[in-house]
Design an enzyme around this catalytic site. Structure first.
Site, PDB file in Angstrom:
ATOM      1  NE  ARG A  36       5.949  16.219   2.500  1.00  0.00           N
ATOM      2  CZ  ARG A  36       6.073  15.543   1.370  1.00  0.00           C
ATOM      3  NH1 ARG A  36       6.750  16.058   0.365  1.00  0.00           N
ATOM      4  NH2 ARG A  36       5.535  14.347   1.258  1.00  0.00           N
ATOM      5  CE  LYS A 221      -3.504   2.732 -12.751  1.00  0.00           C
ATOM      6  NZ  LYS A 221      -2.078   2.740 -13.100  1.00  0.00           N
ATOM      7  N   GLY A 377      -1.807  11.675  -0.368  1.00  0.00           N
ATOM      8  CA  GLY A 377      -1.889  13.075  -0.780  1.00  0.00           C
ATOM      9  C   GLY A 377      -3.293  13.565  -1.043  1.00  0.00           C
ATOM     10  N   GLY A 400       3.608   7.757   0.418  1.00  0.00           N
ATOM     11  CA  GLY A 400       4.222   6.457   0.116  1.00  0.00           C
ATOM     12  C   GLY A 400       4.760   5.769   1.354  1.00  0.00           C
TER      13      GLY A 400
HETATM   14  P1  AMP Z   1      -4.624   7.438  -5.779  1.00  0.00           P
HETATM   15  O1  AMP Z   1      -3.406   8.246  -6.105  1.00  0.00           O
HETATM   16  O2  AMP Z   1      -4.544   6.013  -6.179  1.00  0.00           O
HETATM   17  O3  AMP Z   1      -5.099   7.616  -4.357  1.00  0.00           O
HETATM   18  O4  AMP Z   1      -5.766   8.003  -6.723  1.00  0.00           O
HETATM   19  C1  AMP Z   1      -6.199   9.311  -6.659  1.00  0.00           C
HETATM   20  C2  AMP Z   1      -6.865   9.655  -7.941  1.00  0.00           C
HETATM   21  O5  AMP Z   1      -7.955   8.789  -8.173  1.00  0.00           O
HETATM   22  C3  AMP Z   1      -7.423  11.056  -7.942  1.00  0.00           C
HETATM   23  O6  AMP Z   1      -6.704  11.836  -8.841  1.00  0.00           O
HETATM   24  C4  AMP Z   1      -8.859  10.867  -8.390  1.00  0.00           C
HETATM   25  O7  AMP Z   1      -9.265  11.810  -9.352  1.00  0.00           O
HETATM   26  C5  AMP Z   1      -8.858   9.480  -8.982  1.00  0.00           C
HETATM   27  N1  AMP Z   1     -10.188   8.865  -8.959  1.00  0.00           N
HETATM   28  C6  AMP Z   1     -11.014   8.728  -7.905  1.00  0.00           C
HETATM   29  N2  AMP Z   1     -12.167   8.181  -8.270  1.00  0.00           N
HETATM   30  C7  AMP Z   1     -12.101   7.947  -9.601  1.00  0.00           C
HETATM   31  C8  AMP Z   1     -12.999   7.409 -10.559  1.00  0.00           C
HETATM   32  N3  AMP Z   1     -14.208   6.980 -10.204  1.00  0.00           N
HETATM   33  N4  AMP Z   1     -12.581   7.332 -11.839  1.00  0.00           N
HETATM   34  C9  AMP Z   1     -11.349   7.768 -12.188  1.00  0.00           C
HETATM   35  N5  AMP Z   1     -10.465   8.286 -11.326  1.00  0.00           N
HETATM   36  C10 AMP Z   1     -10.828   8.387 -10.047  1.00  0.00           C
END
Ligand code: AMP
Length: 420
Positions: A36, A221, A377, A400
């Site tokens: 950054r 999610k 990230g 974000g």
């Molecule tokens: P996000 O911040 O929503 O982009 O999510 C990122 C996080 O999703 C990372 O820390 C990953 O470890 C987690 N992640 C990715 N695939 C899976 C999975 N199959 N089960 C659980 N966590 C996951």
């Protein structure tokens, strides 16, 4: 709207909002990732090069009042190194030191102000006891908003022009990111080079995408990405889903997911997305095979199954080889690629293959002429970890902020300068 490249900063004092919210080593307080800081350098060089002077403001972390561990001081040596000159430091953004040091600033000089979030009015969010009534909350918020205006007015008083180059905080309506713009004439406010390039990359993907356009969504999610997925369904040819959100889709379709991550209250939503993709002629790709662990741990035992046949007691933690092949094929034929979110638990080596393979497929498509935009990230970390940052078209600095812009939301920091 004024463009920074056309502006002559000779003899001009510019107050520049940058995003120096960098990670620090907890013990030594040394900056551990300077991306950054480097991102802000072109804007600073332009102003200094023209013969202007720079007053920098930023936040770091989420302090509650003045807290030394959130001081911007550790940024100073890194900034000086990249800029190749010394930088002055005011230990308070509103106090006497900031006023006198900015007044004394000469052409070519740079001054960094201490963390703007040492003042709660920067964010405009009052810290109240849980017992506070709604009335009290409302009154405290109104009072803080007035103080926020006052703070923005004071900061604006240090300089002749305002430059916003803090893309990472553009989705926040804060004193130094948005309100301050009201205290300058319209021809004295502008974006810096970083925000301009972020906007250009996102607008290219959203409004000017060469086809086929493929979006790859991953991460934990569905609920975090739903607005983006809905907006993208109107624009993309291919939507690839991976990561933890996969299993909510698979379960919604009647598959067996063991104890994989699942948002039970989003099953209907997943079915609606599948239906909407069909209506819009978007090819929706879900994983076909899944790398499962018997626990959420790098030491877990591994079993690969079809994505809809995960055994009881096991959880899907990465995409399998067949999926990698299929996804890479789609990515390889794409002319525009947007990637947000890892394909698996890439922090654990055992479950990082899918994410690495997708990062490589995107780099390879880019070398054949595709435009690729990487945001969020974790996807950015995966790209950096594999040394692919200069093999993709654009790596966004704002997780974000990027997500909200791509969802179609208006970002206060952007609107303050560009208008509606
Ligand atoms: P996000 O911040 O929503 O982009 O999510 C990122 C996080 O999703 C990372 O820390 C990953 O470890 C987690 N992640 C990715 N695939 C899976 C999975 N199959 N089960 C659980 N966590 C996951």
């Amino acid at each position: 709207m004024k463009m920074i490249q056309d502006f002559d900063f000779k003899g001009v004092k510019a107050i520049v909002r940058v995003d120096f919210n960098v990670p620090l080593d907890k013990k030594t307080l040394v900056v551990t990732d300077d991306t950054r800081i480097r991102g802000a350098i072109p804007t600073l060089r332009k102003i200094i090069g023209d013969g202007g002077s720079v007053i920098l403001m930023s936040h770091l972390g989420r302090p509650e009042g003045r807290m030394e561990k959130y001081s911007l001081k550790p940024v100073l040596p890194v900034l000086e190194k990249h800029l190749g000159q010394s930088v002055k430091f005011a230990d308070d953004c509103l106090g006497e030191s900031a006023v006198s040091m900015s007044a004394a600033l000469k052409p070519g000089e740079v001054l960094l102000l201490e963390n703007v979030r040492f003042y709660p009015e920067e964010e405009g969010k009052p810290v109240l006891p849980e017992t506070a009534t709604d009335e009290e909350k409302k009154a405290a918020k109104a009072e803080l908003k007035l103080k926020q205006k006052e703070m923005a007015r004071k900061l604006a008083g240090y300089a002749d022009v305002y430059v916003n180059d803090a893309f990472g905080t553009a989705h926040r309506a804060h004193g130094s990111t948005a309100v301050i713009a009201d205290f300058f004439p319209k021809d004295k406010i502008m974006f810096g080079f970083l925000i301009n390039s972020e906007l250009a990359a996102m607008d290219k993907v959203l409004n000017n995408a060469q086809r086929p356009f493929t979006a790859i969504m991953g991460g934990a999610k569905v609920s975090d990405k739903i607005l983006l997925i809905e907006n993208l369904l109107n624009r993309v040819d291919n939507l690839i889903i991976g990561g933890g959100m996969t299993y909510t889709f698979v379960k919604a379709k009647g598959g067996k997911i063991g104890k994989s991550l699942c948002e039970e209250d989003k099953l209907d939503l997943a079915l609606k997305i599948i239906e909407k993709a069909g209506e819009k002629n978007v090819n929706l790709y879900l994983p076909v095979d899944s790398v499962n662990g018997d626990k959420f741990d790098n030491e877990a035992n591994i079993r690969v199954t079809a994505v809809d046949a995960v055994d009881d007691g096991w959880m899907g933690l990465d995409i399998g080889e067949k999926t990698i092949e299929e996804f890479s094929g789609v990515i390889g034929k794409s002319k525009t690629i947007l990637w947000n979110g890892p394909m698996g638990v890439f922090e654990m080596e055992k479950f990082s293959k899918g994410t690495t393979a997708i990062a490589k497929a995107i780099a390879s498509a880019t070398s054949k002429g595709a435009f690729s935009l990487i945001g969020g990230g974790d996807s950015v970390a995966a790209i950096n970890r594999n040394g692919l940052a200069d093999k993709v078209s654009y790596v966004s600095t704002g997780g974000g902020a990027m997500l909200e812009y791509m969802e179609g939301k208006k970002l206060p920091g952007i609107v303050a300068i560009r208008g509606e």
